[in-house]
Design a protein around this motif. Structure first.
Motif, PDB file in Angstrom:
ATOM      1  N   ILE A 375       4.027  48.754  38.996  1.00 17.36           N
ATOM      2  CA  ILE A 375       3.296  49.717  38.168  1.00 17.36           C
ATOM      3  C   ILE A 375       4.005  49.912  36.828  1.00 17.36           C
ATOM      4  O   ILE A 375       5.202  50.181  36.770  1.00 17.36           O
ATOM      5  CB  ILE A 375       3.185  51.076  38.903  1.00 17.36           C
ATOM      6  N   GLU A 376       3.211  49.780  35.752  1.00 22.04           N
ATOM      7  CA  GLU A 376       3.733  49.962  34.399  1.00 22.04           C
ATOM      8  C   GLU A 376       3.309  51.302  33.802  1.00 22.04           C
ATOM      9  O   GLU A 376       4.005  51.845  32.943  1.00 22.04           O
ATOM     10  CB  GLU A 376       3.249  48.825  33.489  1.00 22.04           C
ATOM     11  N   THR A 377       2.151  51.832  34.247  1.00 22.37           N
ATOM     12  CA  THR A 377       1.646  53.108  33.735  1.00 22.37           C
ATOM     13  C   THR A 377       1.292  54.012  34.899  1.00 22.37           C
ATOM     14  O   THR A 377       0.528  53.628  35.787  1.00 22.37           O
ATOM     15  CB  THR A 377       0.393  52.904  32.855  1.00 22.37           C
ATOM     16  N   LEU A 378       1.848  55.224  34.896  1.00 20.33           N
ATOM     17  CA  LEU A 378       1.544  56.214  35.920  1.00 20.33           C
ATOM     18  C   LEU A 378       1.014  57.469  35.229  1.00 20.33           C
ATOM     19  O   LEU A 378       1.671  58.022  34.339  1.00 20.33           O
ATOM     20  CB  LEU A 378       2.792  56.564  36.734  1.00 20.33           C
ATOM     21  N   LYS A 379      -0.188  57.904  35.639  1.00 19.67           N
ATOM     22  CA  LYS A 379      -0.803  59.097  35.064  1.00 19.67           C
ATOM     23  C   LYS A 379      -1.024  60.133  36.170  1.00 19.67           C
ATOM     24  O   LYS A 379      -1.560  59.806  37.230  1.00 19.67           O
ATOM     25  CB  LYS A 379      -2.145  58.756  34.407  1.00 19.67           C
ATOM     26  N   ILE A 380      -0.627  61.363  35.910  1.00 23.06           N
ATOM     27  CA  ILE A 380      -0.852  62.473  36.844  1.00 23.06           C
ATOM     28  C   ILE A 380      -1.534  63.590  36.065  1.00 23.06           C
ATOM     29  O   ILE A 380      -0.978  64.090  35.080  1.00 23.06           O
ATOM     30  CB  ILE A 380       0.473  62.973  37.451  1.00 23.06           C
ATOM     31  N   THR A 381      -2.724  63.977  36.494  1.00 21.94           N
ATOM     32  CA  THR A 381      -3.536  64.897  35.692  1.00 21.94           C
ATOM     33  C   THR A 381      -3.218  66.367  35.930  1.00 21.94           C
ATOM     34  O   THR A 381      -3.626  67.210  35.139  1.00 21.94           O
ATOM     35  CB  THR A 381      -5.034  64.668  35.952  1.00 21.94           C
ATOM     36  N   GLU A 382      -2.513  66.699  37.035  1.00 22.23           N
ATOM     37  CA  GLU A 382      -2.169  68.090  37.318  1.00 22.23           C
ATOM     38  C   GLU A 382      -0.687  68.174  37.686  1.00 22.23           C
ATOM     39  O   GLU A 382      -0.297  67.837  38.799  1.00 22.23           O
ATOM     40  CB  GLU A 382      -3.033  68.644  38.459  1.00 22.23           C
ATOM     41  N   PHE A 383       0.106  68.618  36.728  1.00 19.44           N
ATOM     42  CA  PHE A 383       1.548  68.708  36.943  1.00 19.44           C
ATOM     43  C   PHE A 383       2.027  70.087  36.509  1.00 19.44           C
ATOM     44  O   PHE A 383       1.810  70.505  35.364  1.00 19.44           O
ATOM     45  CB  PHE A 383       2.274  67.619  36.155  1.00 19.44           C
ATOM     46  N   GLU A 384       2.668  70.807  37.433  1.00 17.73           N
ATOM     47  CA  GLU A 384       3.094  72.176  37.159  1.00 17.73           C
ATOM     48  C   GLU A 384       4.384  72.231  36.339  1.00 17.73           C
ATOM     49  O   GLU A 384       4.595  73.153  35.554  1.00 17.73           O
ATOM     50  CB  GLU A 384       3.296  72.939  38.479  1.00 17.73           C
ATOM     51  N   GLY A 385       5.258  71.263  36.539  1.00 21.70           N
ATOM     52  CA  GLY A 385       6.515  71.266  35.814  1.00 21.70           C
ATOM     53  C   GLY A 385       7.545  72.205  36.398  1.00 21.70           C
ATOM     54  O   GLY A 385       8.564  72.521  35.750  1.00 21.70           O
ATOM     55  N   ASP A 386       7.344  72.677  37.627  1.00 22.37           N
ATOM     56  CA  ASP A 386       8.303  73.578  38.269  1.00 22.37           C
ATOM     57  C   ASP A 386       9.429  72.769  38.924  1.00 22.37           C
ATOM     58  O   ASP A 386       9.488  71.538  38.805  1.00 22.37           O
ATOM     59  CB  ASP A 386       7.596  74.471  39.289  1.00 22.37           C
ATOM     60  N   VAL A 387      10.307  73.462  39.629  1.00 25.61           N
ATOM     61  CA  VAL A 387      11.461  72.794  40.232  1.00 25.61           C
ATOM     62  C   VAL A 387      11.027  71.731  41.234  1.00 25.61           C
ATOM     63  O   VAL A 387      11.534  70.598  41.229  1.00 25.61           O
ATOM     64  CB  VAL A 387      12.387  73.829  40.909  1.00 25.61           C
ATOM     65  N   ASP A 388      10.083  72.075  42.113  1.00 26.20           N
ATOM     66  CA  ASP A 388       9.609  71.113  43.119  1.00 26.20           C
ATOM     67  C   ASP A 388       8.998  69.888  42.456  1.00 26.20           C
ATOM     68  O   ASP A 388       9.233  68.744  42.860  1.00 26.20           O
ATOM     69  CB  ASP A 388       8.587  71.773  44.039  1.00 26.20           C
ATOM     70  N   GLY A 389       8.189  70.136  41.431  1.00 24.98           N
ATOM     71  CA  GLY A 389       7.559  69.022  40.731  1.00 24.98           C
ATOM     72  C   GLY A 389       8.575  68.107  40.083  1.00 24.98           C
ATOM     73  O   GLY A 389       8.433  66.874  40.108  1.00 24.98           O
ATOM     74  N   MET A 390       9.620  68.677  39.509  1.00 34.85           N
ATOM     75  CA  MET A 390      10.662  67.870  38.876  1.00 34.85           C
ATOM     76  C   MET A 390      11.412  67.015  39.896  1.00 34.85           C
ATOM     77  O   MET A 390      11.812  65.881  39.614  1.00 34.85           O
ATOM     78  CB  MET A 390      11.643  68.780  38.138  1.00 34.85           C
ATOM     79  N   VAL A 391      11.588  67.546  41.103  1.00 34.58           N
ATOM     80  CA  VAL A 391      12.239  66.763  42.170  1.00 34.58           C
ATOM     81  C   VAL A 391      11.406  65.520  42.473  1.00 34.58           C
ATOM     82  O   VAL A 391      11.935  64.406  42.611  1.00 34.58           O
ATOM     83  CB  VAL A 391      12.425  67.619  43.441  1.00 34.58           C
ATOM     84  N   HIS A 392      10.090  65.699  42.574  1.00 30.74           N
ATOM     85  CA  HIS A 392       9.203  64.562  42.851  1.00 30.74           C
ATOM     86  C   HIS A 392       9.247  63.535  41.719  1.00 30.74           C
ATOM     87  O   HIS A 392       9.361  62.322  41.964  1.00 30.74           O
ATOM     88  CB  HIS A 392       7.772  65.061  43.052  1.00 30.74           C
ATOM     89  N   ILE A 393       9.153  64.005  40.479  1.00 26.74           N
ATOM     90  CA  ILE A 393       9.146  63.083  39.340  1.00 26.74           C
ATOM     91  C   ILE A 393      10.480  62.345  39.243  1.00 26.74           C
ATOM     92  O   ILE A 393      10.532  61.160  38.885  1.00 26.74           O
ATOM     93  CB  ILE A 393       8.839  63.842  38.037  1.00 26.74           C
TER      94      ILE A 393
END
Length: 433
Positions: A375-393
């Protein structure tokens, strides 16, 4: 500055300009240029739509206006839209009007009559040699077609809330398709249940685009909802399929399929549905869009049927935070050339109260399944930007070796977005690109 002569313009533009001429001016134009003689005889548009209270008188006036045209005048586009009328006194003038339109050699015919099952659509519609685009709707049943049915120029057929009945035990719907030798696009819209009396087969050797959309997912009073459907469409390039799950798909011929848009929820009526052939029929697809949150779950229920997606380069999936990503893993493992992954929704969490690694569901295996993905491009349309989300990213970035672009859509204040960007730039990445 170079000047352009009117005779150098495309025929469509010349025809539009000439449509504003008076009869006398048109006669002079025909003498001035032989090229314009056929163009002048083509009337661009005739449309009729009036409120229900004025339908009878206005329709008669419209029919008189149409009949007043010169017999040699053809129609490029004819649209007739009539509201529902209780006693339906306008059927005879409507059919008289349609016969006249067909006789003139119409190219684009749109009928939205809101008729009921007893509306007798004139048979001449099915023997029109000139019609290229035909839209029929809404509500009536087609139960009779001529023996010499022929639509040799028809390329686009749109059926909006139209049903079919059998004719001498033969499938009327399939006979119409067989009469469309150059048909390229078929749209079946506005169906709420499977009440057609038909063979449940879409068969066309030249069809390139097929769209089937339902209004509702199921009808408890209709026990035929889940009966098998076959697709014998070897030239099909685009498929949009919104339907209930079927007991089976005996024939699926999608050898030329480029793009598929699927909306298949986990709602069914049969004792046991089987999507094996449908899923395997997608093997040549290049762009796959699963637009319903439950559609991807089918790749878990039928994981053994997933083919090797040799040509798939763009995958779009609709997600919710409670939906497991095992089906996505199953597809990614069979997609060696996937370049773009679009997540229409959010990431998958375990919903634990404590932030950190505990928010990563075991089904994700720490996103290690991404290590072999190109995969060269990854798009996520709903991202909260909280601590949990940052762990996933962070885990995503650490496991995608070929990633070039990460696109996150965040609903937040400007200052918060700037902080999220700053945090993202600090995360380690497996890809140097």
């Amino acid at each position: 500055m170079q000047k352009t002569r009117i005779t150098d313009l495309p025929d469509d533009i010349i025809s539009y300009i000439l449509s504003f001429l008076t009869a006398k001016q048109a006669a002079h134009a025909q003498i001035a240029a032989k090229k314009w003689r056929n163009l002048i005889s083509i009337i661009p548009n005739r449309e009729f739509f009036v409120p229900k209270s004025k339908i009878s008188g206005s329709l008669n006036d419209f029919v008189k206006e149409l009949l007043s045209l010169h017999a040699n005048h053809r129609l490029r586009r004819f649209s007739l839209k009539l509201p529902d009328e209780g006693n339906r006194p306008y059927y005879n003038p409507v059919n008289y009007c349609l016969r006249n339109v067909v006789k003139r050699g119409v190219f684009d015919l749109e009928l939205d009559i809101n008729a009921k099952e007893n509306y007798p659509l004139p048979l001449e519609v099915f023997t029109c040699k000139s019609v290229v685009t035909l839209k029929l709707g809404s509500g009536f049943v087609i139960d009779a077609i001529p023996q010499d049915i022929s639509l040799p120029a028809l390329k686009t057929l749109i059926l909006d809330s139209v049903r079919f009945d059998s004719l001498d035990g033969r499938c009327v719907f399939q006979r119409i398709l067989s009469a469309c030798l150059v048909l390229e696009e078929l749209i079946i819209d506005g169906r709420s249940s499977d009440q057609w009396n038909w063979s449940r087969t879409v068969s066309s050797q030249n069809l390139k685009r097929l769209t089937i959309r339902r209004i509702g997912w199921y009808d408890d009073d209709d026990k035929t909802n889940s009966e098998p459907i076959s697709f014998d469409t070897p030239s099909l390039e685009y498929l949009e399929y919104h339907d209930v799950l079927r007991d089976g798909y005996p024939v699926v011929n999608f050898n030329s399929l480029v793009e598929a848009r699927l909306k298949l929820p986990l709602i069914f009526q049969g004792d046991g549905y089987d999507l094996t052939n449908l899923i395997q029929g997608l093997r040549n697809v290049q762009i796959l869009r699963c637009v319903h949150v439950h559609t991807m779950m089918l790749f878990h229920s039928f994981s053994e049927a997933i083919p090797w997606f040799e040509h798939l380069f763009h995958l779009v999936v609709r997600t919710d935070d409670y939906i497991c990503w095992v089906p996505l893993r199953n597809v990614l493992e069979k997609s060696p050339k996937l370049r773009t992954l679009t997540i229409e929704g959010c990431l998958h969490f375990t919903h634990q109260e404590d932030p950190g690694l505990g928010s990563v569901c075991p089904c994700l295996s720490g996103y290690s399944f991404l290590m072999l993905c190109p995969i060269e491009t990854l798009k996520i349309t709903e991202f909260e930007g909280d601590v949990d989300g940052m762990v996933h990213i962070k885990l995503v970035l650490e496991n995608l070796p070929c990633l070039e672009l990460l696109e996150l859509h965040v609903q937040a204040r400007t200052d918060r977005k700037l902080q999220i960007i700053s945090d993202l730039l600090m995360l380690p990445r497996a890809s140097s690109k």
